[in-house]
Design a protein around this motif. Structure first.
Motif, PDB file in Angstrom:
ATOM      1  N   MET A 100     -28.427 -34.539  71.249  1.00  0.00           N
ATOM      2  CA  MET A 100     -27.366 -35.176  72.038  1.00  0.00           C
ATOM      3  C   MET A 100     -27.215 -36.647  71.663  1.00  0.00           C
ATOM      4  SD  MET A 100     -27.592 -33.813  75.948  1.00  0.00           S
ATOM      5  CE  MET A 100     -27.910 -32.080  76.278  1.00  0.00           C
ATOM      6  N   ARG A 101     -26.005 -37.136  71.842  1.00  0.00           N
ATOM      7  CA  ARG A 101     -25.776 -38.570  71.730  1.00  0.00           C
ATOM      8  C   ARG A 101     -26.397 -39.242  72.949  1.00  0.00           C
ATOM      9  NH1 ARG A 101     -21.157 -35.790  70.288  1.00  0.00           N
ATOM     10  NH2 ARG A 101     -20.389 -36.203  68.167  1.00  0.00           N
ATOM     11  N   LEU A 102     -26.833 -40.484  72.779  1.00  0.00           N
ATOM     12  CA  LEU A 102     -27.426 -41.217  73.893  1.00  0.00           C
ATOM     13  C   LEU A 102     -26.473 -41.258  75.072  1.00  0.00           C
ATOM     14  CD1 LEU A 102     -29.570 -43.047  75.193  1.00  0.00           C
ATOM     15  CD2 LEU A 102     -28.503 -44.984  74.012  1.00  0.00           C
ATOM     16  N   ASN A 103     -25.202 -41.513  74.792  1.00  0.00           N
ATOM     17  CA  ASN A 103     -24.230 -41.646  75.878  1.00  0.00           C
ATOM     18  C   ASN A 103     -23.996 -40.320  76.609  1.00  0.00           C
ATOM     19  OD1 ASN A 103     -22.626 -43.743  77.136  1.00  0.00           O
ATOM     20  ND2 ASN A 103     -20.836 -42.544  76.554  1.00  0.00           N
ATOM     21  N   GLU A 104     -24.268 -39.208  75.947  1.00  0.00           N
ATOM     22  CA  GLU A 104     -24.167 -37.906  76.606  1.00  0.00           C
ATOM     23  C   GLU A 104     -25.403 -37.655  77.478  1.00  0.00           C
ATOM     24  OE1 GLU A 104     -21.567 -35.630  73.097  1.00  0.00           O
ATOM     25  OE2 GLU A 104     -23.748 -35.462  73.133  1.00  0.00           O
ATOM     26  N   ALA A 105     -26.571 -37.963  76.919  1.00  0.00           N
ATOM     27  CA  ALA A 105     -27.821 -37.698  77.638  1.00  0.00           C
ATOM     28  C   ALA A 105     -27.910 -38.497  78.940  1.00  0.00           C
ATOM     29  CB  ALA A 105     -29.016 -38.016  76.747  1.00  0.00           C
ATOM     30  N   MET A 242     -24.658 -27.303  67.334  1.00  0.00           N
ATOM     31  CA  MET A 242     -25.412 -27.543  68.567  1.00  0.00           C
ATOM     32  C   MET A 242     -25.247 -28.988  69.035  1.00  0.00           C
ATOM     33  SD  MET A 242     -27.052 -24.931  69.885  1.00  0.00           S
ATOM     34  CE  MET A 242     -28.428 -25.575  70.815  1.00  0.00           C
ATOM     35  N   ALA A 243     -25.154 -29.899  68.080  1.00  0.00           N
ATOM     36  CA  ALA A 243     -25.059 -31.322  68.407  1.00  0.00           C
ATOM     37  C   ALA A 243     -23.634 -31.764  68.731  1.00  0.00           C
ATOM     38  CB  ALA A 243     -25.607 -32.164  67.252  1.00  0.00           C
TER      39      ALA A 243
END
Length: 313
Positions: A100-105, A242-243
């Motif tokens: 995941m991107r940091l902003n998503e997590a 997945m990403a």
């Protein structure tokens, strides 16, 4: 003067996110952004009236591309223990194991998580095989919803947070914008500490002055490893899908796959993504870190129970 202020303001904003990595000459993309700002100001004051902008002779420097640094597990294992609290170390492992991107997590909420069985179908906590997290389109960069499966090595820690935390978001209890900046600054502090401790990889930089290892490299590590999944039409592209890479070559196939088939592929990827493989020289340190996380989770459970006993007396 106004244009200079706007450009400097944009540059300072970048620095607030990337720390001191923004040094040296501007890249070609940045130059085009700044020129666009300046042209908007000139248009506002009428200074481009009767001028054909297509005829403006604007030369940009050659866009040099350096080979991207490939983060390896053996380097990741050195980084994660420098997280200054359990939740931050869990977040770093989470980024490594989900892509995941940091902003998503940092926008994940407990209600996004559910339990699935071996076929990938939703089930109860008691019959759980894996934890699934659904990312709504509003928090993804592409604006397309997707889901991730939580690596079995992280399940215990994630379950603890889901069952015991009263935070709105899984990994923090503040505004999303603040959380993003906090994690960026924390990683900058971790870098400085690691460089002092002689971990040379953290000081590596591109010619532009940007650091080769940032918090966003954990996502790249996931994609590199998960793309090694074979035995399907998605071979070489599973990690990208997945990403959440919307331009993956096999995205159409992936989007039409049943959950059971995605689970089969995920279980292959899990082995490649594991930080807990037996006798693995690269992952020995992270195996200790995972155990430390588990021990801290158990200790927190004991502390909560002790507080509950005192409050009932």
């Amino acid at each position: 003067s106004t244009g200079r202020k706007l450009v400097n303001g944009h540059r300072q904003q970048c620095k607030s996110c990337h720390g001191d990595s923004i040094k040296g000459p501007l890249g070609q993309k940045s130059r085009k952004i700044y020129l666009s700002i300046i042209k908007d100001i000139l248009r506002f004051y009428g200074l481009l009236n009767n001028i054909n902008e297509k005829n403006l002779s604007i030369k940009y420097p050659k866009n040099l591309k350096e080979k991207k640094y490939a983060l390896e597990k053996k380097v990741a294992r050195k980084i994660i223990p420098y997280g200054n609290n359990t939740l931050r170390r869990l977040l770093l492992l989470f980024l490594c194991m989900t892509g995941m991107r940091l902003n998503e997590a940092i926008q994940l909420k407990p209600e996004f998580f559910s339990f699935v069985d071996r076929q990938g179908s939703k089930t109860t906590r008691e019959k759980m095989f894996r934890i699934r997290v659904d990312l709504p389109a509003i928090i993804t960069k592409s604006g397309i919803d997707r889901y991730s499966i939580i690596h079995h090595e992280l399940q215990e820690a994630i379950l603890h947070e889901l069952e015991n935390s009263k935070r709105e978001y899984l990994f923090h209890n503040t505004k999303v914008s603040s959380a993003h900046n906090n994690e960026e600054r924390a990683f900058t502090n971790m870098r400085e500490e690691m460089i002092k401790d002689g971990i040379k990889e953290m000081g590596l930089k591109y010619q532009s002055g940007r650091h080769k290892i940032t918090i966003h490299k954990f996502r790249s590590l996931f994609i590199t490893l998960a793309n090694r999944v074979s035995g399907s039409d998605l071979a070489g592209d599973f990690g990208d899908n997945m990403a959440g890479h919307s331009d993956g070559k096999m995205k159409t196939i992936y989007d039409q796959m049943p959950d059971s088939m995605i689970m089969d592929l995920w279980l292959k990827a899990e082995k490649l993504l594991s930080f807990d493989q037996n006798n693995s020289e690269e992952t020995e340190s992270l195996r200790d870190e995972i155990q430390l996380l588990k021990d801290q989770v158990k200790q927190r459970d004991k502390d909560h129970k002790a507080k509950d006993r005192k409050s009932t007396r």
